[in-house]
Structures are given as structure tokens and as C-alpha cells.
Design a protein around this motif. Structure first.
Motif, PDB file in Angstrom:
ATOM      1  N   GLY A   1       0.797  -1.227   0.000  1.00  0.00           N
ATOM      2  CA  GLY A   1       0.000   0.000   0.000  1.00  0.00           C
ATOM      3  C   GLY A   1       0.824   1.269   0.000  1.00  0.00           C
ATOM      4  N   VAL A   2       2.110   1.147  -0.375  1.00  0.00           N
ATOM      5  CA  VAL A   2       2.995   2.319  -0.437  1.00  0.00           C
ATOM      6  C   VAL A   2       3.072   2.788  -1.888  1.00  0.00           C
ATOM      7  CG1 VAL A   2       5.343   3.180  -0.006  1.00  0.00           C
ATOM      8  CG2 VAL A   2       4.380   1.379   1.462  1.00  0.00           C
ATOM      9  N   ALA A   3       2.932   4.100  -2.107  1.00  0.00           N
ATOM     10  CA  ALA A   3       2.989   4.617  -3.482  1.00  0.00           C
ATOM     11  C   ALA A   3       4.312   4.244  -4.130  1.00  0.00           C
ATOM     12  CB  ALA A   3       2.810   6.131  -3.468  1.00  0.00           C
ATOM     13  N   ASP A   4       4.223   3.744  -5.361  1.00  0.00           N
ATOM     14  CA  ASP A   4       5.401   3.358  -6.128  1.00  0.00           C
ATOM     15  C   ASP A   4       5.810   4.568  -6.978  1.00  0.00           C
ATOM     16  OD1 ASP A   4       7.217   2.417  -7.909  1.00  0.00           O
ATOM     17  OD2 ASP A   4       5.977   0.780  -8.688  1.00  0.00           O
ATOM     18  N   LEU A   5       6.910   5.194  -6.587  1.00  0.00           N
ATOM     19  CA  LEU A   5       7.299   6.454  -7.238  1.00  0.00           C
ATOM     20  C   LEU A   5       8.126   6.236  -8.503  1.00  0.00           C
ATOM     21  CD1 LEU A   5       8.300   8.584  -4.082  1.00  0.00           C
ATOM     22  CD2 LEU A   5       6.071   8.365  -5.188  1.00  0.00           C
ATOM     23  N   SER A   6       8.382   4.969  -8.856  1.00  0.00           N
ATOM     24  CA  SER A   6       9.304   4.745  -9.976  1.00  0.00           C
ATOM     25  C   SER A   6       8.778   5.333 -11.289  1.00  0.00           C
ATOM     26  CB  SER A   6       9.626   3.259 -10.127  1.00  0.00           C
ATOM     27  OG  SER A   6       8.434   2.544 -10.335  1.00  0.00           O
TER      28      SER A   6
ATOM     29  N   VAL B   1      -1.139   3.194   6.195  1.00  0.00           N
ATOM     30  CA  VAL B   1       0.209   3.163   5.606  1.00  0.00           C
ATOM     31  C   VAL B   1       0.685   4.583   5.274  1.00  0.00           C
ATOM     32  CG1 VAL B   1       1.570   2.400   3.604  1.00  0.00           C
ATOM     33  CG2 VAL B   1       0.022   0.796   4.757  1.00  0.00           C
ATOM     34  N   ILE B   2       1.896   4.886   5.750  1.00  0.00           N
ATOM     35  CA  ILE B   2       2.486   6.220   5.565  1.00  0.00           C
ATOM     36  C   ILE B   2       3.165   6.272   4.200  1.00  0.00           C
ATOM     37  CG2 ILE B   2       4.199   7.855   6.499  1.00  0.00           C
ATOM     38  CD1 ILE B   2       3.579   6.526   9.284  1.00  0.00           C
ATOM     39  N   GLN B   3       2.947   7.358   3.488  1.00  0.00           N
ATOM     40  CA  GLN B   3       3.408   7.468   2.102  1.00  0.00           C
ATOM     41  C   GLN B   3       4.730   8.243   2.000  1.00  0.00           C
ATOM     42  OE1 GLN B   3       1.789   5.732  -0.263  1.00  0.00           O
ATOM     43  NE2 GLN B   3       0.548   5.011   1.467  1.00  0.00           N
ATOM     44  N   PRO B   4       5.525   7.941   0.968  1.00  0.00           N
ATOM     45  CA  PRO B   4       6.839   8.581   0.805  1.00  0.00           C
ATOM     46  C   PRO B   4       6.710  10.003   0.249  1.00  0.00           C
ATOM     47  CG  PRO B   4       6.446   7.047  -0.998  1.00  0.00           C
ATOM     48  CD  PRO B   4       5.250   6.942  -0.090  1.00  0.00           C
TER      49      PRO B   4
ATOM     50  N   GLY C   1       3.943  -4.696   6.373  1.00  0.00           N
ATOM     51  CA  GLY C   1       5.371  -4.536   6.094  1.00  0.00           C
ATOM     52  C   GLY C   1       5.775  -3.092   5.885  1.00  0.00           C
ATOM     53  N   ALA C   2       4.827  -2.174   5.987  1.00  0.00           N
ATOM     54  CA  ALA C   2       5.124  -0.757   5.727  1.00  0.00           C
ATOM     55  C   ALA C   2       5.035   0.044   7.022  1.00  0.00           C
ATOM     56  CB  ALA C   2       4.105  -0.211   4.724  1.00  0.00           C
ATOM     57  N   GLY C   3       5.615   1.238   7.027  1.00  0.00           N
ATOM     58  CA  GLY C   3       5.444   2.148   8.154  1.00  0.00           C
ATOM     59  C   GLY C   3       3.980   2.566   8.203  1.00  0.00           C
ATOM     60  N   ARG C   4       3.377   2.465   9.375  1.00  0.00           N
ATOM     61  CA  ARG C   4       1.942   2.778   9.482  1.00  0.00           C
ATOM     62  C   ARG C   4       1.657   3.709  10.653  1.00  0.00           C
ATOM     63  NH1 ARG C   4      -0.603  -2.704  10.552  1.00  0.00           N
ATOM     64  NH2 ARG C   4       1.499  -3.072  11.284  1.00  0.00           N
TER      65      ARG C   4
END
Ligand code: PLP
Length: 379
Positions: free
Chosen positions: A123-128, A153-156, A283-286
Motif C-alpha cells: 500500500g505504499v505509493a510506487d514512485l518509480s 500506511v504512511i506514504q513517501p 510490512g510498511a510504516g503505518r
């Protein structure tokens, strides 16, 4: 017969009002005066609004002048997107997990093309793909929330900001769910605009704020008087704004304790996993107080109803979509369409206790056991 007290674990829908906010609202109601009036009562009302503006600014590390009060998170997001469109952006990029307040406003924004930024399985934005989406002459507004309302889920955001700035784009951040749950530094995030809502941090419903940095040009959205420096006409919601300010100050003060919820949340997550359930975004920062779980065959609405009968209030996906009984769009975006009809959100907050999380777990496990027994009978 003694009735058990209800347990409220649906803070991401609305947090219970904090005592400080309640007092501030009542105090403001007791004093007459329009903040635009020049007499003593008007000046007192103006003081109330400006104190709150400073308090809300402090929650996200900005000066009071960067804060525009509006009617809530939905309007703050709309004001940000419509302002960017009015100041010449030609394209929008919106993450796949944005709240409807962003996704729908973007879709309605003057017919501009909208690209969707995907998220990974956590659930983390994929910035690629973001640099490619921003390539070309047309200025772009990117909307990336700070924390998701369903999974926590915290986003980048800071990483996204570096890419957006390199392409001379604008970045809008919906921080409605993150505020008061994790520390927020507007400058460190590199956002141009940021949306906040009072009722998610223990303030009253129907009031929010848009924070704008120097690169953003906030346009007039409602015509009429010159309130909010001409950005939003209409007599201010003085009592609501006062409650928002008090809630922001209390939330900032309580941030160190907010992390405690993570320990209690993780203990419940373990019980869910032990029983065969899945924790989404684990598995993500939440956010420390949000748990999104799913158990195949245990429909979201059935979970909500079973817990409600046990006196525990939680929600299926986001509050808006739970009313419509539809599968979670966020869980689908994470590539888990198989689990989308079974997702449940448990979210605590400033008044939640360890016992609340334990009782919620007891009720969930009891219901899951009953469902399992019934399924075995049918099979
Ligand atoms: N953005 C997010 C991430 C939310 O969770 C919500 C409310 O659920 C909103 C915006 C809308 O905020 P409000 O209810 O104040 O309009």
C-alpha cells in the motif's frame, strides 16, 4: 442486567471530541461577536480565530498566516486542487489510494487528464513511474496523501516532493488522517498544500484547514466577504475553529503517547494472524493506531455487525464506502482484490486503552470462530 460500556475504535471515521476542544467550543458559544466587527466583541471573536490559526499551524510546523480555515478535509482538498488548476496546472497525478475527496475532485477538475500513481502490495505509493508521468512541458499537480485512511500506511511524501520539484510541479498532501497521530513538518515534507480536518484529531466536525506554502497560489473559492484573506468568503465558524485549535494543541501535546497504541494494535494483529487472518500493509510504516485486517470468508459487513453486537464499533474500509457496502478500493489497489470484500478497519486514538484493543480482539475472535463453525457445518 449490567450493560457493558461500548468500545469505540473508529477514530479514522471521527475521533471523540477532546475535553479541551469541547470547552473551547462552549466558551466560544458563550461570547457574541463577528470576527469582522471592529467593536470589542468582534475583536474578541477575531482573537479566538487567530489563536486557533496559530495552534493549527503549530501542529504542522507552519506560521499562522499559512492556514486557511474551511469546512473540513473535503473542502481543504478541493480548495487545493481547484487552486492549482486555476493557477495553470495542465495535468494531475493522483495516487491510487487517495480518499474520494481527492480522487473525485481530481476527476471533476475541468476535464484535465488524470494519471493514477500505483501502490505496491504493502500500500505504499510506487514512485518509480512518477518522473515519467511528470515529463514534458505541462505543469502537473501531484496528490499524495500522508497516511491512508484504511490501512494507515504512511506514504513517501518527501521523496515524491523531490521528484515533483525537479519537474517544477506542485504537490498536494492530504494529511487528514496523519495529523495528530504522527509528527508533521510541512517544510520537511516539501508539500505545497496540505489538508487537515478537525474531527479526525478530536475537534468538532465541519471544520478543517488548508495549509499553503509560498509556491502555492490559493484562489478564492467562495465569493462574498473578504474573510480568510479573501480566500474563503463567509463569516467564520468561530466555535468550530476554536475547538479545532484546542484539539490541535492537545494532539501536539499528546503525540508522544500516540505511539502506545502501536503496541496494543500489534498485539491484536498477532491474534488475528494466529487465527488465520491477514494484516494489510504490515510490512510498511503505518500510523500507530490503525489496523486493517482481513479474513477470507468473513465479509466486512458481517464483521462490523458482529462486533457492534458485542459493543465494539469499528468500520469496513473507509466510512464513506462502508455505507455503500462496496469492496475496499484501497485493498484492491494493493493487488489483494481477493481480500477486498473482507477488509476491516480498527482505529484507536487519544482516549483508547489497551483494554479496548483486547476486548475488540476477543469479540473478533469469537465471531470468527462462530463463522468458521457454521462454514464447517455447511461443508
Ligand atoms: N481525507 C481523508 C484521508 C479522510 O479520511 C477524510 C475523511 O474520512 C477526508 C479527507 C474528508 O474529511 P472531512 O470529513 O473533514 O470532509
Amino acid at each position: 442486567m449490567t450493560s457493558k460500556p461500548a468500545i469505540y475504535l473508529d477514530y479514522n471515521a471521527t475521533a471523540p471530541i477532546r475535553p479541551e476542544a469541547r470547552e473551547a467550543v462552549l466558551r466560544a458559544f458563550e461570547q457574541a461577536g463577528n470576527p469582522s466587527s471592529v467593536h470589542a466583541a468582534g475583536r474578541a471573536a477575531r482573537d479566538v480565530v487567530e489563536t486557533a490559526r496559530r495552534q493549527v499551524g503549530e501542529l504542522v510546523g507552519v506560521v499562522a498566516g499559512s492556514v486557511t480555515f474551511v469546512s473540513g478535509g473535503t473542502e481543504a482538498n478541493a480548495l487545493a486542487i481547484e487552486s492549482a488548476v486555476a493557477s495553470g496546472v495542465k495535468r494531475l497525478v493522483v495516487s491510487a489510494i487517495e480518499h474520494d475527496a481527492v480522487a473525485e475532485t481530481a476527476a471533476a477538475a475541468s476535464g484535465l487528464p488524470v494519471a493514477v500513481l500505483p501502490v505496491d502490495t504493502q500500500g505504499v505509493a510506487d514512485l518509480s513511474s512518477l518522473p515519467e508521468m511528470l515529463a514534458g512541458e505541462d505543469r502537473t499537480l501531484v496528490c499524495l496523501m500522508l497516511a491512508n485512511n484504511e490501512t494507515g500506511v504512511i506514504q513517501p511524501v518527501a521523496e515524491a516532493s523531490a521528484i515533483v520539484r525537479a519537474a517544477d510541479g506542485l504537490l498536494h498532501v492530504d494529511a487528514v488522517q496523519a495529523a495528530g497521530k504522527i509528527a508533521i513538518d510541512f517544510s520537511a515534507l516539501g508539500a505545497d498544500t496540505l489538508a487537515l480536518s478537525a474531527h479526525k484529531i478530536g475537534g468538532p466536525q465541519g471544520v478543517g484547514a488548508l495549509v499553503a506554502g509560498t509556491r502555492a497560489n490559493v484562489v478564492r473559492r467562495q465569493h462574498g466577504g473578504g474573510q480568510e484573506r479573501g480566500r474563503r468568503a463567509g463569516t467564520e465558524n468561530v466555535a468550530g475553529i476554536s475547538g479545532f485549535g484546542a484539539a490541535a494543541a492537545a494532539a501536539l501535546r499528546d503525540l508522544p503517547q500516540a505511539a502506545d497504541q502501536g503496541i496494543w494494535r500489534d498485539a491484536l494483529a498477532q491474534r488475528v494472524r494466529d487465527a488465520g487472518g491477514v494484516v494489510l500493509g504490515e510490512g510498511a510504516g503505518r500510523l500507530p493506531q490503525t489496523l486493517c485486517l482481513a479474513a477470507e470468508g468473513f465479509a466486512s459487513q458481517v464483521q462490523v455487525m458482529n462486533l457492534d453486537l458485542a459493543g465494539v464499533m469499528v468500520s469496513a474500509g473507509s466510512a464513506c464506502s462502508s455505507g455503500k457496502v462496496k469492496a475496499s478500493r484501497v485493498v484492491e489497489a494493493m493487488g489483494r482484490s481477493d481480500l477486498a470484500p473482507f477488509a476491516l478497519r480498527v482505529s484507536g486514538g487519544w482516549a483508547s486503552t489497551e483494554a479496548d484493543w483486547i476486548v475488540c480482539g476477543d469479540a473478533w475472535l469469537a465471531a470468527w470462530k462462530r463463522i468458521g463453525a457454521r462454514r464447517r457445518e455447511v461443508a
